[in-house]
Write a protein that holds these residues in place. Sequence first.
Motif, PDB file in Angstrom:
ATOM      1  N   ARG A  72       1.839   4.046   7.348  1.00  0.00           N
ATOM      2  CA  ARG A  72       0.973   2.901   7.637  1.00  0.00           C
ATOM      3  C   ARG A  72      -0.446   3.387   7.870  1.00  0.00           C
ATOM      4  O   ARG A  72      -0.689   4.354   8.590  1.00  0.00           O
TER       5      ARG A  72
ATOM      6  N   ALA B 264      -0.781  -3.150   3.263  1.00  0.00           N
ATOM      7  CA  ALA B 264      -1.931  -2.474   3.857  1.00  0.00           C
ATOM      8  C   ALA B 264      -2.317  -3.108   5.188  1.00  0.00           C
ATOM      9  O   ALA B 264      -2.767  -2.427   6.103  1.00  0.00           O
ATOM     10  N   ASP B 265      -2.137  -4.396   5.268  1.00  0.00           N
ATOM     11  CA  ASP B 265      -2.503  -5.112   6.481  1.00  0.00           C
ATOM     12  C   ASP B 265      -1.429  -4.887   7.551  1.00  0.00           C
ATOM     13  O   ASP B 265      -0.276  -5.277   7.389  1.00  0.00           O
ATOM     14  N   ARG B 266      -1.828  -4.268   8.640  1.00  0.00           N
ATOM     15  CA  ARG B 266      -0.845  -3.941   9.674  1.00  0.00           C
ATOM     16  C   ARG B 266      -0.309  -5.179  10.374  1.00  0.00           C
ATOM     17  O   ARG B 266       0.690  -5.114  11.081  1.00  0.00           O
TER      18      ARG B 266
ATOM     19  N   GLU C 275      -4.071   3.271   9.319  1.00  0.00           N
ATOM     20  CA  GLU C 275      -4.798   2.724  10.457  1.00  0.00           C
ATOM     21  C   GLU C 275      -5.962   1.883   9.964  1.00  0.00           C
ATOM     22  O   GLU C 275      -6.621   2.247   8.994  1.00  0.00           O
TER      23      GLU C 275
ATOM     24  N   VAL D 223       5.444  -1.613   2.258  1.00  0.00           N
ATOM     25  CA  VAL D 223       4.559  -1.567   3.425  1.00  0.00           C
ATOM     26  C   VAL D 223       3.193  -2.100   3.018  1.00  0.00           C
ATOM     27  O   VAL D 223       2.490  -1.467   2.222  1.00  0.00           O
TER      28      VAL D 223
ATOM     29  N   SER E 110       0.836  -1.203   0.000  1.00  0.00           N
ATOM     30  CA  SER E 110       0.000   0.000   0.000  1.00  0.00           C
ATOM     31  C   SER E 110       0.865   1.245   0.000  1.00  0.00           C
ATOM     32  O   SER E 110       0.414   2.332  -0.344  1.00  0.00           O
TER      33      SER E 110
ATOM     34  N   VAL F 255       8.233   4.540   7.821  1.00  0.00           N
ATOM     35  CA  VAL F 255       7.269   3.450   7.609  1.00  0.00           C
ATOM     36  C   VAL F 255       6.020   3.680   8.440  1.00  0.00           C
ATOM     37  O   VAL F 255       4.883   3.558   7.955  1.00  0.00           O
ATOM     38  N   GLU F 256       6.228   4.047   9.684  1.00  0.00           N
ATOM     39  CA  GLU F 256       5.071   4.276  10.555  1.00  0.00           C
ATOM     40  C   GLU F 256       4.212   5.423  10.049  1.00  0.00           C
ATOM     41  O   GLU F 256       2.992   5.426  10.209  1.00  0.00           O
TER      42      GLU F 256
ATOM     43  N   GLU G 228       4.283  -7.834   8.373  1.00  0.00           N
ATOM     44  CA  GLU G 228       5.492  -7.043   8.541  1.00  0.00           C
ATOM     45  C   GLU G 228       5.909  -6.402   7.218  1.00  0.00           C
ATOM     46  O   GLU G 228       5.800  -7.014   6.158  1.00  0.00           O
ATOM     47  N   PRO G 229       6.413  -5.179   7.273  1.00  0.00           N
ATOM     48  CA  PRO G 229       6.958  -4.565   6.054  1.00  0.00           C
ATOM     49  C   PRO G 229       8.140  -5.381   5.528  1.00  0.00           C
ATOM     50  O   PRO G 229       8.832  -6.051   6.296  1.00  0.00           O
TER      51      PRO G 229
END
Lengths: 533, 160
Positions: free
Chosen positions: A294, A254-256, A296, A252, A225, A290-291, A259-260
């Motif tokens: 990301r 989409a699914d948190r 939510e 990265v 994503s 990265v954060e 892991e990236p």
Amino acid sequence: MRHRPSRSWSTPEELLEEWAQVSALARRPAPARARAPRRIIAGAAVAVAALSLIAVVAVAVIVTRPLGVAAPPGPTATVSASVLHDLRPATWRIDPSAEIGPESTSVPVLLTERECASAQSPEGRVAEPLIEYTADSIVIVLRVQMIGGDCPSNPEFPMTVELSEPIGQRTLIDAGEDPPTERWAPRAPTGTEPTILCGRHDEDRCHRAVDLVAAEAPAAVAAASAIVVDDACAQYVLCDRFYPFMSVVVLVPADRTVEPLPFLVVGTDYWPEEVREWAGPLPEHVVELVESVRVEPTVPTGPPSPAADRDRARDRLTELTQLTCFEETEGAQQIDDSTHDRVVELAGGAGWANIDSVWVGEVRWALSAFGSWEVLEESDESALIVRWAGHYPQALHLRTFTRAGRPPITVKDYELRVCGDPTWQTPSDPPSGTPPAFERPPDAPHPDGLRTDLADCSELDVVRTSDDSGMSFEYKVMSFTYFDSDGDEQYAEVRFTDIACQEHLVIGWLIGHLIETVSETEAPLPTQRPDSE
Amino acid sequence: MPELDSADADRRFDEVFQTCWLPTFRFALAWTNDWPAAEDIAQDAFARLWTRRQTIDWSKPMLPWLLQVTRRLATDRFRRLRRVVRLADSPAATALDSDARLRWLDLQVAMSTLTPVQRSALVLTAVVGLDYDSAAVALDTTPGAVRAAVSRARISLAEQ
């Protein structure tokens, strides 16, 4: 000319006797290990000769095709297969210096001969490619005439594969590789293009680095994503490094919960040239980037409309059924024997029906399709999913159980019926609590406009095909009844297309996420020798 | 973890090869009804055994494992594509002489009326000599399903 049978048997026993005699004429590979060791030796030779070959290949690349220059267009450098012999599959990868997209009909590739050829170029020995076009992939097999020789690595050979139709939103698969390997995947459709955060790089270097990674890991890039690119060295920090260009590219998802995926991209002239595996933790400045990108997760604010729920279920089903074989993906996995026995016991013993395999999965998605939204979101009912089959090849019975320690057991019984075969039957000894025998629901207008005249299986639009090896089954329409937790009979019908893996088809109905993975891509070997500790 | 001595492992492999090659090939042949493909698949099954020869327990029977691997290899849809590649250019892939080849073509036509599972169940039980339980393991199904397949296969052949 078609062969005319001249049978010399009159009973099945005589036929089998003849079959046994003829099959005994099978040649045995001579010497017995002629094939297997060669692969191993080839692998060892590659390792031993690696350093010297790097130089050879590097020189070859520089001489024949400078870096950054596309493979020669025009002639595909192939020869008609009819004038070649001893053709063997070769592997290939997308030429990293070339750009292809959904509209492309020419695919520049770098071919590598798999057979031992003393590192000779395959020029003049490459046959016309074999290409299989399917709805979601284009499978390409490149072949090279075998010439024999020693087994160092063979040089890459640039050529162009001409397609008869644009790639579109399909993946390119190299079926000359074992196992077949995806070489290119389309980017996400417009509107869901990954966000690229270029850090301290200018756009040219940043996108070049992303393109290099895309050539190496097309599926991962397509699934990302967001993509973060930045120098591996933090700002205002002196780094001792060999490459002027040394950056991190992080895919990265989409699914948190996933892991990236980081890559290292290096270059000798402050320009991205090569992708390598990233080792170790990500630098903090990259983690911050990265954060920042990301997404939510969306928190549902209320139950969606039934139509939306249904659409969501259908989308999920479509997603599942596009997979060629659930066993090889994130779907359910067959569990080991001990767990199998435990599940059989849970299910009330093996007497109810023949349990030929047990699968583990989660009913989350099933609940989203057939239950209320609240149940889906508030319950984390992981479940064992048991499939009964065996004597009843046309009747597949699914039952789910919540795991130990989970909320009170919710048992849902399903009878799934693949129509089209009149030999279908229901087991006569269902366990207690199971609703009575399968009954067709009354004809009633179906909200989705699907067929409702289901009084007779033969009326269903079912297509079932198989080839000589028994695979490539295709079911167009399936229907089933199930009983919800209140004991009410429910009915559903769905259309499948392009199902290639019959054994795992049913599982796609119920499995959302895997909760217990037992990878079993091969049959388990006999255990290690007891004295080998 | 110490591995089996190389020479010893080779010897074990040769022993298994001598005893299991034919049943493995026959199973592959029954499943595919395709002679060159069966040779190819049986070879690959043994190639896998070869790569593991130094770490496995040779006191256990190898045939069940070989049959399972053979079935999985035979149902690999991509393998079928690669097989096309090989066979299209290797018409003389079999070692059969002309007479045997004609006999095989007759058999192939007759057996083509059966499903792969029916052919395999019949061959494993009637030719290879496995019991229903062992055949079920090889076919990844139940003994009852094997019995049913054998029965249907015999009926189908008798009706020809």
